[in-house]
Design a protein around this motif. Structure first.
Motif, mmCIF file in Angstrom:
data_model
loop_
_atom_site.group_PDB
_atom_site.id
_atom_site.type_symbol
_atom_site.label_atom_id
_atom_site.label_comp_id
_atom_site.label_asym_id
_atom_site.label_seq_id
_atom_site.Cartn_x
_atom_site.Cartn_y
_atom_site.Cartn_z
ATOM 1 N N SER A 529 -62.364 85.032 27.744
ATOM 2 C CA SER A 529 -63.009 85.304 26.458
ATOM 3 C C SER A 529 -62.144 84.865 25.284
ATOM 4 C CB SER A 529 -63.314 86.804 26.335
ATOM 5 O OG SER A 529 -64.266 87.198 27.305
ATOM 6 N N ASN A 530 -60.867 84.647 25.534
ATOM 7 C CA ASN A 530 -59.955 84.177 24.476
ATOM 8 C C ASN A 530 -59.958 82.663 24.345
ATOM 9 O OD1 ASN A 530 -59.087 86.862 23.994
ATOM 10 N ND2 ASN A 530 -57.616 86.721 25.678
ATOM 11 N N ILE A 531 -60.791 81.992 25.146
ATOM 12 C CA ILE A 531 -60.834 80.535 25.177
ATOM 13 C C ILE A 531 -62.256 80.089 24.833
ATOM 14 C CG2 ILE A 531 -60.468 78.483 26.627
ATOM 15 C CD1 ILE A 531 -58.670 80.281 28.391
ATOM 16 N N THR A 532 -62.372 78.965 24.174
ATOM 17 C CA THR A 532 -63.686 78.426 23.830
ATOM 18 C C THR A 532 -63.969 77.181 24.652
ATOM 19 O OG1 THR A 532 -62.744 77.127 22.010
ATOM 20 C CG2 THR A 532 -63.581 79.333 21.486
ATOM 21 N N GLY A 533 -65.242 76.833 24.756
ATOM 22 C CA GLY A 533 -65.629 75.611 25.452
ATOM 23 C C GLY A 533 -66.538 75.883 26.626
ATOM 24 N N PRO A 534 -67.156 74.846 27.142
ATOM 25 C CA PRO A 534 -68.109 74.990 28.252
ATOM 26 C C PRO A 534 -67.490 75.600 29.507
ATOM 27 C CG PRO A 534 -68.311 72.830 27.221
ATOM 28 C CD PRO A 534 -67.094 73.457 26.647
ATOM 29 N N LEU A 535 -66.256 75.207 29.830
ATOM 30 C CA LEU A 535 -65.631 75.752 31.037
ATOM 31 C C LEU A 535 -65.407 77.248 30.897
ATOM 32 C CD1 LEU A 535 -64.439 75.310 33.836
ATOM 33 C CD2 LEU A 535 -62.222 74.902 32.737
ATOM 34 N N ALA A 536 -64.988 77.688 29.722
ATOM 35 C CA ALA A 536 -64.768 79.118 29.506
ATOM 36 C C ALA A 536 -66.070 79.895 29.673
ATOM 37 C CB ALA A 536 -64.176 79.359 28.119
ATOM 38 N N ASN A 537 -67.156 79.357 29.157
ATOM 39 C CA ASN A 537 -68.449 80.032 29.304
ATOM 40 C C ASN A 537 -68.860 80.116 30.767
ATOM 41 O OD1 ASN A 537 -68.659 80.366 26.518
ATOM 42 N ND2 ASN A 537 -69.742 78.428 26.248
ATOM 43 N N ARG A 538 -68.633 79.013 31.491
ATOM 44 C CA ARG A 538 -68.978 79.024 32.919
ATOM 45 C C ARG A 538 -68.072 79.975 33.684
ATOM 46 N NH1 ARG A 538 -67.547 76.008 37.481
ATOM 47 N NH2 ARG A 538 -66.345 74.443 36.354
ATOM 48 N N ALA A 539 -66.802 80.015 33.307
ATOM 49 C CA ALA A 539 -65.858 80.885 34.003
ATOM 50 C C ALA A 539 -66.233 82.355 33.826
ATOM 51 C CB ALA A 539 -64.444 80.632 33.493
ATOM 52 N N LYS A 540 -66.618 82.726 32.623
ATOM 53 C CA LYS A 540 -67.001 84.124 32.389
ATOM 54 C C LYS A 540 -68.230 84.483 33.221
ATOM 55 C CE LYS A 540 -67.113 83.670 27.872
ATOM 56 N NZ LYS A 540 -67.279 84.053 26.442
ATOM 57 N N ARG A 541 -69.173 83.567 33.283
ATOM 58 C CA ARG A 541 -70.374 83.813 34.087
ATOM 59 C C ARG A 541 -70.010 83.915 35.571
ATOM 60 N NH1 ARG A 541 -75.813 82.718 32.778
ATOM 61 N NH2 ARG A 541 -77.207 82.387 34.563
#
Length: 581
Positions: A529-541
């Motif tokens: 959550s402290n990172i932005t970008g598509p990979l971060a969104n996928r990682a959180k999911r």
């Protein structure tokens, strides 16, 4: 007499034997004296005026708890003392002061918590936790009771109970009030069960005035661990602590020894070390000796994965790992942020592939190129979570634990590097990568990911009770994942989801690894959550879906423990357990 309640005439009480007056106080006439006690049995709330009084002992007829009617003290440790009240006789009339002689003070609740853990009495532990939380006692103080007890009364050292307690403490901020009570109860109860029937742990003595440097002590510690000499290792460790070595040096000493051999005890050894340091950060240095010394027994006889057939055949992964370790640059002074560009998607693809030597080479190349170790550890942990998402339910059910071990080990490595562990701890990143590779067959075939086409026609809403209903049924793994995917797509609140997933675990008689899973997934989510970008969104999911699938696979259970906690909660609220809710 304004503070006293009229309890009727003495002659009437002699005829009746017992009566209940205002405030729920039971008044008894026995052996030519009048006594007043709380009418609710402190065990489970049954009316004591329906019990029997003989030879000064008041017996509750529900579970036969016995009380000294004069002092209120119980003869049965699984019950509790019943509050007593002052009594006056004036002109043949009885008066009772509604202020009890024994108060339910915080100190008393802490005492009962200790007693509950000593006797391994689940209901006593639950009632103590409820009372302390309701009294506003900080969670950290309640958890510290378990930390001190677990590191004192378990000769085998740090165990699964303390790990569960640490995991529950870590996720408390994600939970609402009642779930926080459940989390603390589960942690403390598991510590008590882990210590039950075991002898206490006695600390060794530090070396007398050795004057050895921390580097020399680290060398001695590693030598002792190498030959499985835990007594010598403990003396060296205590010497380092008492010499004033800071926590960072102690961390390096212990994690270096814990990574000198490969993936000890399937990753548990490293994970337990990480949890101990997390708890020590919350508890303070005064517990350092007892907490850290409790880890030493774990290194006495752990399985060493370099000795396992799977790490040497059909591909020898041991020799390449040793070569990689020799080639590692000195990274101690690097920041925790990425230096050079790294193709993250390609890197994760390599980790999940079937070419382990290429994956190991990719880690070495990234490190030598200046990529921060903590960044690599984060990606390795994401790959391990992906293994859980791809785990097919046609596998043997016990194989869930294999992918779980890899993920929680990778998470522990990530957390340790965030804490500032030294260069040699990076070896554990490689161990996690090898375990990801060895788990590859558990993804063949891979479970299908949730898609809008799959759940679009199911009529799911964002009512979180639907998710709990799904988890009331066995093996709703895909269904629960689809529900959560739809919830996220519809913009559902993640904090509420985590609280619900927490409740779905805490209402179960969950096995050890489920507690590990929820803590690791939530903390990894927070890191991304402290990172932005598509990979971060996928990682959180990915973290949320992996957690959902694992919990759904391991529910429902008999739910005995949540029932005990519910009893304690209802007793605290003054409800009548012997009647329908």
């Amino acid at each position: 007499m304004t503070n006293w309640v009229h309890a009727g005439a003495l002659e009437d009480l002699k005829q009746e034997g017992a009566k209940v007056i205002k405030g729920g106080i039971a008044v008894f006439y026995h052996e030519q004296k009048v006594y007043a006690v709380d009418n609710r049995c402190p065990h489970m709330g049954f009316p004591l005026h329906m019990g029997s009084l003989c030879d000064g002992i008041l017996t509750c007829h529900w579970h036969h708890a016995r009380f000294d009617v004069c002092s209120g003290g119980t003869l049965d440790p699984w019950a509790d003392d019943v509050p007593t009240y002052p009594v006056k006789l004036e002109a043949g009339k009885i008066y009772v002061n509604p202020k009890p002689l024994t108060k339910g003070q915080t100190e008393r609740h802490f005492q009962r918590l200790h007693e509950g853990m000593e006797q391994n009495l689940a209901l006593v532990i639950a009632k103590s936790v409820v009372a302390l939380v309701e009294a506003g006692v900080p969670d950290s103080q309640i958890a510290q009771v378990g930390l001190e007890y677990g590191t004192t009364y378990r000769s085998g050292g740090w165990g699964s109970g303390l790990t569960i307690l640490a995991a529950m403490v870590n996720i408390l901020p994600k939970l609402e009030h009642y779930n926080r009570i459940l989390a603390l109860y589960h942690g403390l109860r598991r510590v008590a069960a882990d210590c039950s029937g075991r002898p206490p742990r006695f600390l060794m003595q530090a070396l007398p005035n050795s004057g050895a440097s921390i580097d020399r002590l680290t060398s001695w510690y590693r030598q002792c661990i190498e030959v499985r000499d835990t007594q010598g290792a403990e003396r060296v460790l205590l010497t380092a602590i008492r010499s004033g070595a800071d926590t960072r040096h102690i961390l390096d000493m212990m994690l270096t020894a814990a990574t000198d051999h490969f993936y000890l005890d399937g990753g548990h050894t490293f994970d337990f070390h990480n949890k101990a340091f997390e708890m020590l950060e919350k508890a303070g240095d005064e517990l350092a000796e007892r907490v850290l010394a409790s880890l030493v027994p774990l290194l006495g006889n752990p399985s060493r994965s370099e000795e396992r057939h799977s790490w040497q055949h059909p591909i020898n992964l041991v020799a390449p790992l040793h070569q990689a370790f020799e080639a590692l640059p000195k990274l101690g002074e690097r920041s925790t942020e990425q230096h050079d560009e790294l193709d993250e998607e390609q890197f994760i693809h390599q980790l999940l592939g079937d070419q382990p030597l290429a994956a190991l080479a990719a880690i070495t190349q990234a490190l030598q190129g200046g990529v921060a170790p903590v960044h690599i550890a984060r990606l390795v942990t994401l790959a391990a979570a992906e293994r859980i998402n791809r785990f097919h339910t046609q596998n043997d059910f016990g194989d869930w634990i294999a992918v779980l071990h890899t993920f929680t080990h990778a998470h522990a490595v990530h957390e340790s590097l965030l804490r500032g562990a030294n260069d040699l701890t990076i070896r554990a990143v490689y161990y996690a990568a090898v375990s990801i590779y060895l788990d590859r067959f558990l993804n063949i075939p891979a479970a299908s990911p949730p898609t809008a086409e799959k759940y679009g026609s199911y009529g799911y809403t964002t009512d979180l009770s639907e998710l709990l209903d799904l988890m009331n049924q066995r093996q709703q793994v895909a269904e629960a994942a689809n529900w959560v995917a739809n919830y996220l797509d519809q913009g559902g609140d993640v904090d509420s989801l985590f609280n619900t997933l927490g409740h779905s675990l805490l209402r179960e008689d969950a096995e050890f690894h489920s507690f590990q899973m929820i803590e690791a997934a939530i903390k990894e989510y927070d890191q991304w959550s402290n990172i932005t970008g598509p990979l971060a969104n996928r990682a959180k999911r990915t973290m949320i879906l992996a957690l959902t699938r694992y919990l759904a696979a391991h529910a429902p259970t008999a739910r005995e423990q949540s029932h005990i906690a519910r009893i304690a909660w209802r007793l605290q609220r003054g409800e009548r357990l012997f009647k329908d809710e």
